[in-house]
Design an enzyme around this catalytic site. Structure first.
Site, mmCIF file in Angstrom:
data_model
loop_
_atom_site.group_PDB
_atom_site.id
_atom_site.type_symbol
_atom_site.label_atom_id
_atom_site.label_comp_id
_atom_site.label_asym_id
_atom_site.label_seq_id
_atom_site.Cartn_x
_atom_site.Cartn_y
_atom_site.Cartn_z
ATOM 1 N N MET A 30 39.185 44.665 35.083
ATOM 2 C CA MET A 30 39.744 45.981 34.772
ATOM 3 C C MET A 30 39.906 46.107 33.254
ATOM 4 O O MET A 30 40.690 46.927 32.773
ATOM 5 C CB MET A 30 41.074 46.179 35.496
ATOM 6 C CG MET A 30 40.886 46.148 37.023
ATOM 7 S SD MET A 30 42.145 47.022 37.946
ATOM 8 C CE MET A 30 43.574 46.064 37.541
ATOM 9 N N GLY A 36 41.261 34.397 29.751
ATOM 10 C CA GLY A 36 41.084 34.138 31.189
ATOM 11 C C GLY A 36 39.790 34.777 31.682
ATOM 12 O O GLY A 36 38.946 34.124 32.310
ATOM 13 N N HIS A 37 39.613 36.065 31.365
ATOM 14 C CA HIS A 37 38.367 36.743 31.750
ATOM 15 C C HIS A 37 37.170 36.047 31.118
ATOM 16 O O HIS A 37 36.129 35.856 31.744
ATOM 17 C CB HIS A 37 38.361 38.189 31.238
ATOM 18 C CG HIS A 37 39.405 39.073 31.834
ATOM 19 N ND1 HIS A 37 40.450 39.583 31.115
ATOM 20 C CD2 HIS A 37 39.557 39.542 33.094
ATOM 21 C CE1 HIS A 37 41.199 40.346 31.888
ATOM 22 N NE2 HIS A 37 40.696 40.331 33.110
ATOM 23 N N SER A 188 46.380 40.767 31.459
ATOM 24 C CA SER A 188 46.310 41.973 30.612
ATOM 25 C C SER A 188 47.690 42.602 30.485
ATOM 26 O O SER A 188 47.993 43.274 29.505
ATOM 27 C CB SER A 188 45.343 42.984 31.220
ATOM 28 O OG SER A 188 44.112 42.355 31.463
#
Ligand code: PAF
Length: 284
Positions: A30, A36-37, A188
């Site tokens: 998103m 992390g992403h 996020s």
């Protein structure tokens, strides 16, 4: 790096890759990307000739409209970060193309018992919303493998069930939680914390870590209570739920001997911001 916004163009791209025998690794996000992403992106790049990342803040998975509105959006920054990684395509679909008919009754997915506990109780409709978007994205991007972070441990179980009940042939690859130097699980939502609460938020992980040691000499109930008491005593923080569960069924355990794989899943309100984390107590 190609940026694709149209569903048709994305489908044409993925069909072409399949025809050429080029496996697509897919990282659905998103946006508002953090390390992390990026660790999921790295995994995908390592194991697939083509990597697609999607960015879409999916309205149907937010049960709280305020949460949807304030969810951070940083497209420009995200694209800069992804370009450095060697991602092949960033898919940023238009909401009107993903949800063309606002009046349409949403499809109901069979997500199994794992969707009925924890987040399933506290965020009604959330997992149906996740299933709708991940199903749509899987059909558009047609990946061989898809990568998800274990911070959302329950989400991975739900997505596996969705993919299997829909007959989608995608390997769901769980990836370890990434933490900041202070231990806070990267999310996020962390950027929405006030400076005071950002300073206190690492208490979540330090308490969970402490509880693993504590669990060696104490019961499941005592371990549970000590985590909740410690975190609730931090000003501005309130545990919404903490459950010690069998990692396969996600059902609560009462004794440590009940399963060879036990995790603790927690959500904590830091002010108005809801943070999620988990810890492993027993692993096969
Ligand atoms: O984990 C997330 O960021 C989202 O739930 C996902 C899987 C991208 C679906 O919108």
């Amino acid at each position: 790096m190609k940026i694709i916004r149209s569903v048709n163009e994305m489908m044409e791209f993925s069909t072409l890759q399949r025809e050429r025998g080029m496996a697509i690794g897919f990282v659905p996000t998103m946006g508002s990307l953090h390390e992390g992403h990026l660790s999921l992106v790295e995994e995908s790049i390592k194991h697939n000739p083509v990597t697609v990342v999607s960015i879409f803040v999916n309205p149907t998975q937010f049960n709280d409209p305020k949460d949807f509105e304030r969810y951070p959006r940083n497209e420009e920054e995200d694209l800069k970060r992804l370009a450095k990684y060697g991602v092949d395509v960033v898919f940023i679909p238009y909401v009107e193309e993903i949800y063309p008919d606002k009046e349409e009754q949403p499809k109901r997915y069979k997500l199994g018992k794992v969707a009925e506990v924890m987040e399933g109780i506290y965020r009604p409709g959330h997992f149906q919303g996740v299933a709708i978007i991940v199903d749509k994205l899987f059909r558009i991007v047609n990946p061989v493998r898809a990568y998800f972070g274990e911070k959302d441990f329950q989400q991975i179980a739900v997505i596996k069930n969705m993919a299997s009940s829909e007959g989608l042939d995608v390997d769901i690859i769980p990836c370890p939680i990434k933490r900041g130097e202070d231990g806070l699980a990267l999310s996020s939502r962390n950027e929405l914390l006030s400076p005071e609460l950002r300073e206190k938020a690492p208490e979540i992980y330090s308490t969970l870590k402490y509880s693993v040691e504590y669990s060696n000499k104490h019961s499941v109930r005592a371990t549970h209570d000590t985590v909740v008491e410690r975190l609730d005593s931090v000003p501005g923080m309130k545990v919404e739920y903490f459950e010690i569960v069998d990692a396969r069924t996600l059902l609560p355990v009462e004794e440590w001997e009940e399963s060879d794989w036990i995790i603790g899943c927690i959500t904590v309100f830091c002010g108005e911001i809801r943070l999620i984390d988990n810890i492993t107590y027993r692993h096969p």
